[in-house]
Design a protein around this motif. Sequence first.
Motif, mmCIF file in Angstrom:
data_model
loop_
_atom_site.group_PDB
_atom_site.id
_atom_site.type_symbol
_atom_site.label_atom_id
_atom_site.label_comp_id
_atom_site.label_asym_id
_atom_site.label_seq_id
_atom_site.Cartn_x
_atom_site.Cartn_y
_atom_site.Cartn_z
ATOM 1 N N LEU A 105 28.054 13.536 50.065
ATOM 2 C CA LEU A 105 27.302 14.566 49.366
ATOM 3 C C LEU A 105 27.881 15.955 49.652
ATOM 4 O O LEU A 105 28.384 16.222 50.741
ATOM 5 C CB LEU A 105 25.839 14.528 49.809
ATOM 6 C CG LEU A 105 25.074 13.246 49.471
ATOM 7 C CD1 LEU A 105 23.736 13.219 50.201
ATOM 8 C CD2 LEU A 105 24.861 13.134 47.964
ATOM 9 N N VAL B 13 18.748 11.026 53.809
ATOM 10 C CA VAL B 13 20.117 10.740 53.385
ATOM 11 C C VAL B 13 21.085 11.166 54.478
ATOM 12 O O VAL B 13 20.792 12.061 55.274
ATOM 13 C CB VAL B 13 20.470 11.460 52.060
ATOM 14 C CG1 VAL B 13 19.546 10.996 50.951
ATOM 15 C CG2 VAL B 13 20.404 12.978 52.218
ATOM 16 N N ASP B 14 22.229 10.509 54.513
ATOM 17 C CA ASP B 14 23.308 10.886 55.424
ATOM 18 C C ASP B 14 24.331 11.664 54.605
ATOM 19 O O ASP B 14 25.090 11.086 53.826
ATOM 20 C CB ASP B 14 23.933 9.642 56.045
ATOM 21 C CG ASP B 14 24.933 9.978 57.156
ATOM 22 O OD1 ASP B 14 25.707 10.940 56.971
ATOM 23 O OD2 ASP B 14 24.954 9.284 58.177
ATOM 24 N N ARG C 165 20.975 13.026 42.854
ATOM 25 C CA ARG C 165 20.297 11.815 43.313
ATOM 26 C C ARG C 165 18.960 12.222 43.915
ATOM 27 O O ARG C 165 18.911 13.069 44.796
ATOM 28 C CB ARG C 165 21.122 11.094 44.372
ATOM 29 C CG ARG C 165 22.562 10.798 43.990
ATOM 30 C CD ARG C 165 23.289 10.214 45.195
ATOM 31 N NE ARG C 165 24.732 10.140 44.978
ATOM 32 C CZ ARG C 165 25.608 9.880 45.936
ATOM 33 N NH1 ARG C 165 25.178 9.671 47.174
ATOM 34 N NH2 ARG C 165 26.900 9.829 45.679
ATOM 35 N N SER D 38 28.257 10.576 55.318
ATOM 36 C CA SER D 38 28.685 9.220 54.956
ATOM 37 C C SER D 38 28.454 8.914 53.487
ATOM 38 O O SER D 38 29.137 8.057 52.918
ATOM 39 C CB SER D 38 27.963 8.186 55.830
ATOM 40 O OG SER D 38 26.580 8.159 55.535
ATOM 41 N N GLU D 39 27.518 9.595 52.853
ATOM 42 C CA GLU D 39 27.235 9.349 51.438
ATOM 43 C C GLU D 39 28.028 10.265 50.513
ATOM 44 O O GLU D 39 27.830 10.252 49.305
ATOM 45 C CB GLU D 39 25.733 9.480 51.175
ATOM 46 C CG GLU D 39 24.910 8.431 51.923
ATOM 47 C CD GLU D 39 23.427 8.518 51.632
ATOM 48 O OE1 GLU D 39 23.075 8.787 50.463
ATOM 49 O OE2 GLU D 39 22.627 8.309 52.556
#
Length: 304
Positions: free
Chosen positions: A139, A132-133, A126, A136-137
């Motif tokens: 990753l 970005v977190d 991405r 929580s995302e």
Amino acid sequence: MAYVNNIRMFVRVYELGSMSAAARDQRTSPAVASSRISELEKHLGVRLFNRTTRALQPTENGKVFYNGARNVLAAIAEAEADIIDADKNPRGTVFVAAPLGVGRRFIAPFVPAFKDDYPQIDVRLRLSDRLVDVTSEGLDVAFHMGPLADSTLKMRVIADCPRLLCAAPEYIAEHGNPADGAALKDHACLNLRYPGAQEFQWALQMPDGVKRFDVTGPFESDDGDVLTGWALEGHGIILKPVFEVAEHLRAGALVPVAVNSPPLPTQLICLYPPHKLKDTKVQVFVDFVTSRCKAEMMRQTGDL
């Protein structure tokens, strides 16, 4: 683990028909073997063997439990084999995030080669210039320019990245070259902004120390490459890592400005949750990409 050991002992007692034989097989004493069987029977609430001084016979419950117990041990053995194999032949999917410029130049080009070396690992990349977190995302890995205020994440520094202010020669011809950061108030500065971004300032190295300057301009974007495009068209000044504009500097399409007050350098870093340190597929991806990323960055900016 104790329960699994009790099951394993039960299976060997059942198959060998002897407590002492099973104890030897499991490299323990008959007393320990007997204790494990007793613990298992207590847990299940049934007798698994009928014991006499001369014989040891499984009960009906013991016969039923044996089939299930053998399947359990087989499943554990298979799972352990998969883990061992995964260390040698990692598999699965790695979820990766990166800034647009870094991702396009230094991450995406190496993904096909990584897939060739690790055909059982898929990559989901991405690209975005927003913050970005990682947790929580969902990753596995995130590449980032500059430090990130999250002490729960593990960080690996990939490369130091000098930065500069630059603009198109056409812009300078029309508006002049600002002498230093203090003069930027009279110029069009093209800013990177995204939802949730804090008020933007440019931190520049002045003769009397680092100072932060409020900058404004006619255009903003959450895509760093869009800002570069606007600068190339003569619309304003951008603050960029050298690697992002190296080709334009060599071609003379962009030139440095306010050279007496250069921006603070930054770093390209790699972030991942601590538990990912033990995930082989993440380890090999990070090792593969970061080494090549650093080498390519040095190649592109080596003569500037």
